[in-house]
Design a protein around this motif. Structure first.
Motif, short mmCIF file in Angstrom:
data_model
loop_
_atom_site.label_atom_id
_atom_site.label_comp_id
_atom_site.label_asym_id
_atom_site.label_seq_id
_atom_site.Cartn_x
_atom_site.Cartn_y
_atom_site.Cartn_z
N ALA A 49 0.85 -1.21 0.00
CA ALA A 49 0.00 0.00 0.00
C ALA A 49 0.87 1.25 0.00
O ALA A 49 0.59 2.22 -0.72
N ASP A 50 1.94 1.24 0.78
CA ASP A 50 2.82 2.41 0.81
C ASP A 50 3.51 2.61 -0.54
O ASP A 50 3.72 3.74 -1.00
N CYS A 51 3.90 1.49 -1.20
CA CYS A 51 4.56 1.60 -2.52
C CYS A 51 3.60 2.19 -3.54
O CYS A 51 3.98 3.07 -4.33
N LEU A 52 2.33 1.73 -3.51
CA LEU A 52 1.34 2.27 -4.46
C LEU A 52 1.08 3.75 -4.17
O LEU A 52 0.97 4.56 -5.10
N ALA A 53 1.01 4.09 -2.90
CA ALA A 53 0.76 5.49 -2.55
C ALA A 53 1.92 6.38 -3.01
O ALA A 53 1.72 7.50 -3.50
N GLU A 54 3.15 5.84 -2.88
CA GLU A 54 4.31 6.62 -3.29
C GLU A 54 4.31 6.85 -4.80
O GLU A 54 4.62 7.93 -5.30
N ALA A 55 3.91 5.80 -5.57
CA ALA A 55 3.96 5.89 -7.03
C ALA A 55 2.75 6.62 -7.61
O ALA A 55 2.88 7.33 -8.61
N ALA A 69 4.98 14.90 -7.48
CA ALA A 69 5.63 15.63 -8.57
C ALA A 69 5.08 15.28 -9.94
O ALA A 69 5.03 16.12 -10.83
N THR A 70 4.63 14.02 -10.14
CA THR A 70 4.25 13.60 -11.49
C THR A 70 2.74 13.47 -11.66
O THR A 70 2.28 13.29 -12.79
N LEU A 77 -4.06 8.74 -8.15
CA LEU A 77 -4.70 7.92 -9.17
C LEU A 77 -4.25 6.47 -8.97
O LEU A 77 -3.44 5.94 -9.72
N LEU A 78 -4.77 5.87 -7.91
CA LEU A 78 -4.37 4.50 -7.61
C LEU A 78 -4.96 3.54 -8.63
O LEU A 78 -6.16 3.62 -8.94
#
Ligand code: SF4
Length: 180
Positions: A103-109, A114-115, A120-121
């Motif tokens: 979940a943290d990885c998805l939230a980070e990406a 910046a992008t 937009l999960l």
């Protein structure tokens, strides 16, 4: 006439660098083509693996549900299964995310920043769900041989393939499995 050895290959959570290294056997590919036939592989763009394949080469670790299905299918359909490269053996670079939750990885990406103007999960049911972490393939299936390296050198592929074709055990001497 000698029956050709059938080979299937795939990349799970990998970068295709191991496949590129296989192609680095260069002109020996012509000799190999006389003795092997490729089944499912990104090298042939064949998408489905046949039953009763002799040799399966797995690049990459297991990061999502689709990877699990693919790996189990390769194990069911291949007589010999080989973990190819550091990602298949240990999880490799993709496993750096194992320190964090999925979940943290998805939230980070995808959580904005910046992008992305807004979070937009990805939630399309067509997309394979991430696993909690990236697994080396031996944690899910039995593996018959390993080719270490990132990527394994072309000569290691050559030794593995010619040994199996000649009916002898592969010899991965030190120069074929060193990383310095
Ligand atoms: Fe790419 Fe290295 Fe992983 Fe092979 S082991 S898939 S070359 S990162």
């Amino acid at each position: 006439m000698e029956r050709k050895l059938t080979i299937a290959t795939c990349s799970l959570a990998g970068c295709f660098g191991c496949h590129m290294s296989l192609l680095d056997i260069d002109e020996r590919l012509a000799a190999l083509a006389e003795r092997v036939a490729f089944d499912r592989s990104p090298l042939t763009d064949v998408k489905c693996i046949s039953a009763g394949v002799d040799l399966g080469l797995i690049e990459g670790g297991v990061c999502n549900e689709e990877n699990v299905e693919t790996l189990l299918e390769f194990r069911r359909r291949c007589r010999i299964l080989v973990a190819v490269g550091a990602c298949a053996l240990t999880g490799g670079v993709p496993a750096l995310r194992n320190r964090f939750s999925a979940a943290d990885c998805l939230a980070e990406a995808y959580g904005g920043g910046a992008t992305l103007a807004a979070p937009l999960l990805p939630d399309d049911p067509e997309l394979p769900r991430l696993l909690d972490k990236v697994y080396p393939i031996h944690e899910l299936v039995a593996v018959d041989y390993v080719l270490p390296g990132c990527p394994p050198p072309a000569d290691a592929f050559w030794e593995l393939l010619t040994a199996l074709l000649d009916g002898r055990e592969p010899r991965l001497d030190y120069p074929l499995r060193r990383f310095d």
